[in-house]
Design an enzyme around this catalytic site. Structure first.
Site, PDB file in Angstrom:
ATOM      1  CD1 TRP A   5      32.737 -30.040  -2.226  1.00  0.00           C
ATOM      2  CD2 TRP A   5      31.637 -31.346  -0.776  1.00  0.00           C
ATOM      3  NE1 TRP A   5      31.811 -29.264  -1.580  1.00  0.00           N
ATOM      4  CE2 TRP A   5      31.117 -30.026  -0.681  1.00  0.00           C
ATOM      5  CE3 TRP A   5      31.105 -32.324   0.050  1.00  0.00           C
ATOM      6  CZ2 TRP A   5      30.099 -29.687   0.215  1.00  0.00           C
ATOM      7  CZ3 TRP A   5      30.081 -31.992   0.936  1.00  0.00           C
ATOM      8  CH2 TRP A   5      29.598 -30.690   1.008  1.00  0.00           C
ATOM      9  CG  ASP A  49      30.822 -35.179  -5.875  1.00  0.00           C
ATOM     10  OD1 ASP A  49      29.951 -34.632  -6.577  1.00  0.00           O
ATOM     11  OD2 ASP A  49      30.978 -34.929  -4.663  1.00  0.00           O
ATOM     12  CE  LYS A  94      26.545 -28.281  -5.517  1.00  0.00           C
ATOM     13  NZ  LYS A  94      26.440 -27.357  -4.431  1.00  0.00           N
TER      14      LYS A  94
HETATM   15  N1  PMP Z   1      29.900 -32.863  -3.463  1.00  0.00           N
HETATM   16  C1  PMP Z   1      30.031 -31.635  -3.994  1.00  0.00           C
HETATM   17  C2  PMP Z   1      31.029 -31.421  -5.084  1.00  0.00           C
HETATM   18  C3  PMP Z   1      29.229 -30.587  -3.540  1.00  0.00           C
HETATM   19  O1  PMP Z   1      29.363 -29.361  -4.066  1.00  0.00           O
HETATM   20  C4  PMP Z   1      28.277 -30.823  -2.525  1.00  0.00           C
HETATM   21  C5  PMP Z   1      27.356 -29.739  -2.009  1.00  0.00           C
HETATM   22  N2  PMP Z   1      27.776 -28.472  -2.106  1.00  0.00           N
HETATM   23  C6  PMP Z   1      28.189 -32.110  -1.998  1.00  0.00           C
HETATM   24  C7  PMP Z   1      29.010 -33.100  -2.485  1.00  0.00           C
HETATM   25  C8  PMP Z   1      27.184 -32.430  -0.930  1.00  0.00           C
HETATM   26  O2  PMP Z   1      25.930 -32.409  -1.453  1.00  0.00           O
HETATM   27  P1  PMP Z   1      24.621 -32.652  -0.579  1.00  0.00           P
HETATM   28  O3  PMP Z   1      24.663 -31.653   0.540  1.00  0.00           O
HETATM   29  O4  PMP Z   1      23.520 -32.446  -1.520  1.00  0.00           O
HETATM   30  O5  PMP Z   1      24.685 -34.046  -0.049  1.00  0.00           O
END
Ligand code: PMP
Length: 358
Positions: free
Chosen positions: A101, A171, A195
């Site tokens: 991420w 994040d 989550k």
């Molecule tokens: N950052 C993290 C730490 C995540 O776990 C996730 C989704 N699993 C995301 C970003 C992306 O999130 P979204 O698909 O809701 O944009």
């Protein structure tokens, strides 16, 4: 209600009490004659839902008064653009990569600013540690440092924030409200709701007020933090049902004793699972003990030929969705706030029996 234990990484298990209340209010929300899904976001019912959700989020997280709380859309992936559009001023932004991420965030930010990965834990596609802070090539004139403080896919979590003079943007999608966080140590934190906060569609942003008002000209109005704040997160129609569910989750969390109480349970849950894994011969945890995630427990079977049988046997035993992300392989049990200790113990009992028979 007897349901299987769902170890999915998100969308993830919700507290059954929340689902029950949402079901009871589905056709007629508190005498309004409407579902929350059908009502105006400007009406009295929904206005109260959103105000209470914001206030509860603020108090659970301990958000100081010099921070805005914004409810937005687009998920954490959209924030990979929205954050640099708002906070980079087109200048330098440092990234520490501890999993997929943060790596993704750094790549996206290059469109808007001088984004630089100043440290990366990646080794052959794996992430198992946090690079030592004294090896980070931090730039003193960076606008901010971006971290993903819980890497959902690889299971790497910061248990303390680094000491740095640079503003930290984090994040926190997959560990928000799972532990106490000192919001004043962050310039901005953000994440998707699916989550620990509720369901997908809602993105939360907590940002220090003095940082607002510097969005790049190219920033869409709906994504300009100052505009969103000035309109009480109603510049565009908010994701009303997702905000309603988040509000129910916050009330549930308050009934559980708040963040400190759930943190103690999360420590217990993750410790029992990691202790079992460390003591076994078949399973091996992936991440260094000092930065193992309490939310996403990643591990391997030493004999990967057993992977499919392990996952299928779990599903038959009512233990769902703990196969690792396709980019990481192996296993990952996501044990967010709504996973009770009974779920973790059921998983451990299954793993013990599987090992005995293997
Ligand atoms: N950052 C993290 C730490 C995540 O776990 C996730 C989704 N699993 C995301 C970003 C992306 O999130 P979204 O698909 O809701 O944009």
């Amino acid at each position: 209600m007897s349901r299987p234990f769902n170890f999915a990484p998100g969308p993830a298990r919700l507290p059954p009490e929340v689902l029950e209340q949402a079901a009871a209010e589905m056709l007629d929300y508190q005498g309004s004659g409407m579902s929350v899904m059908e009502m105006s976001h400007r009406g009295k019912h929904y206005t109260r839902i959103q105000d209470e959700a914001m206030a509860d989020f603020r108090s659970l997280l301990g958000v100081p008064s010099d921070y805005e709380v914004l409810f937005m859309q687009g998920g954490a992936i959209a924030e990979n653009s929205i954050v640099p559009l708002n906070l980079s001023r087109g200048g330098k932004v440092d990234f520490v990569v501890t999993g997929s991420w943060s790596k993704k965030s750094a790549a996206e930010a290059t469109k808007y600013c001088d984004a630089k990965v100043i440290a990366s834990a990646e080794q052959n596609g794996h992430f198992t540690h946090i690079p030592a802070v004294d090896t980070w090539g931090s730039r003193t004139d960076a606008q901010y440092l971006h971290l993903c403080t819980n890497e959902t896919i690889h299971g790497v979590e910061f248990h303390a924030l680094p000491n740095t003079k640079t503003d930290i943007v984090a994040d926190v999608s997959s560990h928000i409200l799972s532990r106490r966080m000192d919001v004043s140590k962050y310039a901005c934190l953000f994440g998707g709701a699916q989550k620990n906060v509720g369901i997908s569609g809602l993105t939360f942003v907590v940002v220090r007020k003095d940082l607002l008002g510097h969005a790049l000209l190219s920033c869409p109005g709906a994504f300009d933090y100052q505009t969103v704040a000035a309109n009480g997160s109603m510049f565009n129609t908010p994701p009303t049902y997702a905000v309603y569910i988040a509000g129910l989750v916050f009330k549930w969390l308050k009934e559980q004793g708040g963040v400190a109480a759930i943190e103690a349970r999360n420590i217990q849950k993750s410790q029992e699972l990691y202790d079992f894994i460390d003591a076994s011969h078949l399973y091996a945890a992936r991440v260094s003990p000092d930065c193992r995630s309490r939310m996403n427990v990643t591990f391997d079977l030493r004999d990967s030929a057993l992977n499919d049988r392990f996952v299928e046997g779990g599903a038959s035993a009512g233990l769902l969705a703990f196969r690792g992300h396709k980019s990481a392989g192996g296993m990952r049990a996501s044990i967010y706030n709504a996973m009770p200790i009974e779920g973790v113990r059921a998983l451990i009992a299954y793993m013990r029996e599987f090992e005995r028979l293997a």
